[in-house]
Design an enzyme around this catalytic site. Structure first.
Site, PDB file in Angstrom:
ATOM      1  N   ARG A  42       0.827  -1.231   0.000  1.00  8.48           N
ATOM      2  CA  ARG A  42       0.000   0.000   0.000  1.00  8.48           C
ATOM      3  C   ARG A  42       0.855   1.273   0.000  1.00  8.48           C
ATOM      4  O   ARG A  42       0.496   2.280   0.599  1.00  8.48           O
ATOM      5  CB  ARG A  42      -0.977   0.030   1.181  1.00  8.48           C
ATOM      6  CG  ARG A  42      -1.942  -1.111   1.223  1.00  8.48           C
ATOM      7  CD  ARG A  42      -2.860  -1.155  -0.004  1.00  8.48           C
ATOM      8  NE  ARG A  42      -3.621  -2.385   0.012  1.00  8.48           N
ATOM      9  CZ  ARG A  42      -3.218  -3.510  -0.604  1.00  8.48           C
ATOM     10  NH1 ARG A  42      -2.102  -3.547  -1.328  1.00  8.48           N
ATOM     11  NH2 ARG A  42      -3.937  -4.602  -0.532  1.00  8.48           N
ATOM     12  N   SER A  52     -11.056  -1.494   3.412  1.00 12.18           N
ATOM     13  CA  SER A  52     -10.332  -1.790   4.663  1.00 12.18           C
ATOM     14  C   SER A  52      -9.795  -0.482   5.240  1.00 12.18           C
ATOM     15  O   SER A  52      -9.071   0.239   4.559  1.00 12.18           O
ATOM     16  CB  SER A  52      -9.143  -2.712   4.396  1.00 12.18           C
ATOM     17  OG  SER A  52      -9.610  -3.936   3.911  1.00 12.18           O
ATOM     18  N   GLU A  92      -5.117   2.684   6.512  1.00  9.65           N
ATOM     19  CA  GLU A  92      -4.844   2.603   5.072  1.00  9.65           C
ATOM     20  C   GLU A  92      -5.562   3.774   4.391  1.00  9.65           C
ATOM     21  O   GLU A  92      -5.064   4.366   3.441  1.00  9.65           O
ATOM     22  CB  GLU A  92      -5.381   1.267   4.533  1.00  9.65           C
ATOM     23  CG  GLU A  92      -5.233   1.127   3.033  1.00  9.65           C
ATOM     24  CD  GLU A  92      -5.631  -0.273   2.542  1.00  9.65           C
ATOM     25  OE1 GLU A  92      -5.402  -1.257   3.272  1.00  9.65           O
ATOM     26  OE2 GLU A  92      -6.158  -0.353   1.427  1.00  9.65           O
TER      27      GLU A  92
HETATM   28  P1  FAD Z   1      -8.626   8.306  -3.837  1.00  7.18           P
HETATM   29  O1  FAD Z   1      -9.334   7.668  -2.697  1.00  7.18           O
HETATM   30  O2  FAD Z   1      -9.356   9.344  -4.603  1.00  7.18           O
HETATM   31  O3  FAD Z   1      -7.244   8.912  -3.334  1.00  7.18           O
HETATM   32  C1  FAD Z   1      -6.340   8.156  -2.551  1.00  7.18           C
HETATM   33  C2  FAD Z   1      -5.022   8.911  -2.541  1.00  7.18           C
HETATM   34  O4  FAD Z   1      -4.466   8.874  -3.851  1.00  7.18           O
HETATM   35  C3  FAD Z   1      -5.187  10.385  -2.192  1.00  7.18           C
HETATM   36  O5  FAD Z   1      -4.148  10.751  -1.311  1.00  7.18           O
HETATM   37  C4  FAD Z   1      -5.059  11.106  -3.530  1.00  7.18           C
HETATM   38  O6  FAD Z   1      -4.505  12.391  -3.385  1.00  7.18           O
HETATM   39  C5  FAD Z   1      -4.120  10.176  -4.295  1.00  7.18           C
HETATM   40  N1  FAD Z   1      -4.343  10.222  -5.747  1.00  7.18           N
HETATM   41  C6  FAD Z   1      -5.458   9.849  -6.409  1.00  7.18           C
HETATM   42  N2  FAD Z   1      -5.304  10.013  -7.738  1.00  7.18           N
HETATM   43  C7  FAD Z   1      -4.061  10.522  -7.919  1.00  7.18           C
HETATM   44  C8  FAD Z   1      -3.311  10.927  -9.060  1.00  7.18           C
HETATM   45  N3  FAD Z   1      -3.803  10.835 -10.302  1.00  7.18           N
HETATM   46  N4  FAD Z   1      -2.052  11.403  -8.873  1.00  7.18           N
HETATM   47  C9  FAD Z   1      -1.531  11.497  -7.609  1.00  7.18           C
HETATM   48  N5  FAD Z   1      -2.199  11.140  -6.494  1.00  7.18           N
HETATM   49  C10 FAD Z   1      -3.455  10.649  -6.641  1.00  7.18           C
HETATM   50  N6  FAD Z   1      -7.928  -1.106  -2.019  1.00  7.18           N
HETATM   51  C11 FAD Z   1      -7.092  -2.146  -2.259  1.00  7.18           C
HETATM   52  O7  FAD Z   1      -5.884  -1.928  -2.411  1.00  7.18           O
HETATM   53  N7  FAD Z   1      -7.567  -3.415  -2.372  1.00  7.18           N
HETATM   54  C12 FAD Z   1      -8.887  -3.724  -2.244  1.00  7.18           C
HETATM   55  O8  FAD Z   1      -9.268  -4.875  -2.365  1.00  7.18           O
HETATM   56  C13 FAD Z   1      -9.791  -2.632  -1.986  1.00  7.18           C
HETATM   57  N8  FAD Z   1     -11.112  -2.871  -1.845  1.00  7.18           N
HETATM   58  C14 FAD Z   1     -11.949  -1.824  -1.610  1.00  7.18           C
HETATM   59  C15 FAD Z   1     -13.324  -2.077  -1.478  1.00  7.18           C
HETATM   60  C16 FAD Z   1     -14.205  -1.037  -1.254  1.00  7.18           C
HETATM   61  C17 FAD Z   1     -15.688  -1.335  -1.105  1.00  7.18           C
HETATM   62  C18 FAD Z   1     -13.729   0.292  -1.167  1.00  7.18           C
HETATM   63  C19 FAD Z   1     -14.691   1.436  -0.957  1.00  7.18           C
HETATM   64  C20 FAD Z   1     -12.374   0.560  -1.296  1.00  7.18           C
HETATM   65  C21 FAD Z   1     -11.478  -0.496  -1.512  1.00  7.18           C
HETATM   66  N9  FAD Z   1     -10.102  -0.263  -1.644  1.00  7.18           N
HETATM   67  C22 FAD Z   1      -9.251  -1.318  -1.890  1.00  7.18           C
HETATM   68  C23 FAD Z   1      -9.551   1.089  -1.451  1.00  7.18           C
HETATM   69  C24 FAD Z   1      -9.400   1.913  -2.743  1.00  7.18           C
HETATM   70  O9  FAD Z   1     -10.297   1.504  -3.750  1.00  7.18           O
HETATM   71  C25 FAD Z   1      -7.969   1.865  -3.267  1.00  7.18           C
HETATM   72  O10 FAD Z   1      -7.055   2.334  -2.285  1.00  7.18           O
HETATM   73  C26 FAD Z   1      -7.797   2.717  -4.528  1.00  7.18           C
HETATM   74  O11 FAD Z   1      -6.517   2.479  -5.049  1.00  7.18           O
HETATM   75  C27 FAD Z   1      -7.961   4.214  -4.278  1.00  7.18           C
HETATM   76  O12 FAD Z   1      -8.107   4.849  -5.536  1.00  7.18           O
HETATM   77  P2  FAD Z   1      -8.948   6.194  -5.712  1.00  7.18           P
HETATM   78  O13 FAD Z   1      -8.850   6.589  -7.134  1.00  7.18           O
HETATM   79  O14 FAD Z   1     -10.321   6.025  -5.176  1.00  7.18           O
HETATM   80  O15 FAD Z   1      -8.102   7.174  -4.823  1.00  7.18           O
END
Ligand code: FAD
Length: 288
Positions: free
Chosen positions: A160, A210, A280
């Site tokens: 992560r 998580s 996380e």
């Molecule tokens: P955001 O939540 O929008 O942002 C997260 C961070 O990334 C922030 O600090 C943001 O500033 C940064 N960021 C986003 N885009 C950029 C960019 N283009 N450039 C620079 N920084 C950026 N995660 C897992 O790893 N495994 C799983 O199995 C998993 N299951 C999930 C299930 C559910 C139901 C939910 C709600 C979430 C889950 N997640 C899981 C968490 C999440 O989906 C991941 O961490 C995902 O990678 C976050 O992506 P996001 O685009 O939503 O980022």
């Protein structure tokens, strides 16, 4: 470009909580992102980039300055075994694009609701796979306007973690190298993982997935269960009865409910088991 003023971020976050952004922008091209960053640098206007807001708690006071969401930059291009994806594309859509071409390597990602930018930032992973296993490179825009191509090695991925977390850079895209596989087997694998996810996770409620990283030698959900906290309600938030590692929004929870409950869980787990849980989920923004 779509620009919204004083826009509630609870309309976008997966927890359905969080205060407003002063300005929320949806650029459609790399040039528009560059123009926004250029403007912010020249005027010393604070800015922040978000992905699909699936790993975020935005505090109830919201975010001052400009919030950039890249969700309108979502092109997915497949050339041979290489997939090049813009940062705002959903990881789920990318895994299905790979399936359509009979490419294997992204099956693990078929249920992770983040964008490509967020997935690279977090080194998202599930069921034994991680972004770092298939990642080749990303173009990253830095505040001074330069764009650098960072390789897998330069991202320094670990659990992560990617080094983007220490840089103030915007991931504009990602290139993934996959392998030619059997479409039927890829589909079966994705169906199995979807079944596992749906049976174990409380997907019927808003959540951020998580909440905590997996602590060395333990499982977070088990620790929370053993501490007798599963099902605990805090304001409108609850430690999920289906999966104790999730906090679900059951009744108009606020970000404050989430932040307080996270702190409470950390305190109890430290006291009972001497284990320090590390979130996380990213907690950002101002208190109300
Ligand atoms: P955001 O939540 O929008 O942002 C997260 C961070 O990334 C922030 O600090 C943001 O500033 C940064 N960021 C986003 N885009 C950029 C960019 N283009 N450039 C620079 N920084 C950026 N995660 C897992 O790893 N495994 C799983 O199995 C998993 N299951 C999930 C299930 C559910 C139901 C939910 C709600 C979430 C889950 N997640 C899981 C968490 C999440 O989906 C991941 O961490 C995902 O990678 C976050 O992506 P996001 O685009 O939503 O980022």
């Amino acid at each position: 470009m779509k620009l919204l003023l004083d826009e509630p971020l609870m309309n976008y976050t997966f927890t359905k909580t969080g205060g407003p952004a002063d300005v929320l922008a949806f650029p459609k091209t790399r040039e528009e992102v560059e123009a926004l960053i250029n403007y912010c640098q020249e005027t010393a206007f604070p800015w922040l980039v978000l992905g699909n807001a699936s790993n975020l708690i935005v505090r109830d006071g919201g975010i001052r300055g400009l919030v950039i969401m890249l969700l309108d930059m979502k092109e997915i291009r497949v050339e041979g075994t290489m997939i090049t994806v813009e940062a705002g594309a959903r990881l789920i859509d990318t895994s299905y694009a790979a399936l359509a071409e009979g490419l294997t390597g992204l099956e693990f990602a078929c249920g992770i609701p983040g964008s490509i930018g967020g997935a690279v930032f977090m080194n998202a992973g599930a069921y034994g796979g991680e972004i770092k296993d298939v990642f080749v490179s990303s173009d990253v825009l830095f505040p001074d306007g330069t764009v650098c191509t960072l390789t897998n090695e330069e991202m320094n991925f670990s659990y992560r973690h990617s080094d983007i977390q220490q840089m103030q850079g915007i991931v504009l895209n990602a290139r993934f190298e996959l392998e030619q596989g059997d479409e039927g087997m890829i589909r079966t694998k994705m169906e199995e993982l979807t079944y596992l996810r749906e049976s174990k996770q409380p997907l019927e409620y808003p959540s951020c997935g998580s909440v905590f990283k997996r602590p060395e030698g333990h499982f977070t959900g088990k620790l929370i269960q053993d501490a007798g906290m599963q099902g605990l309600i805090w304001g409108g938030a609850q430690i999920s009865e289906k999966h104790a590692g999730f906090i679900v929004n059951i009744n108009q929870a606020t970000a404050t409910d989430y932040v307080e409950l996270i702190a409470h869980i950390q305190e109890v787990i430290k006291e009972k088991f001497d284990v320090q849980l590390e979130p996380e989920v990213r907690i950002i923004g101002e208190e109300s």
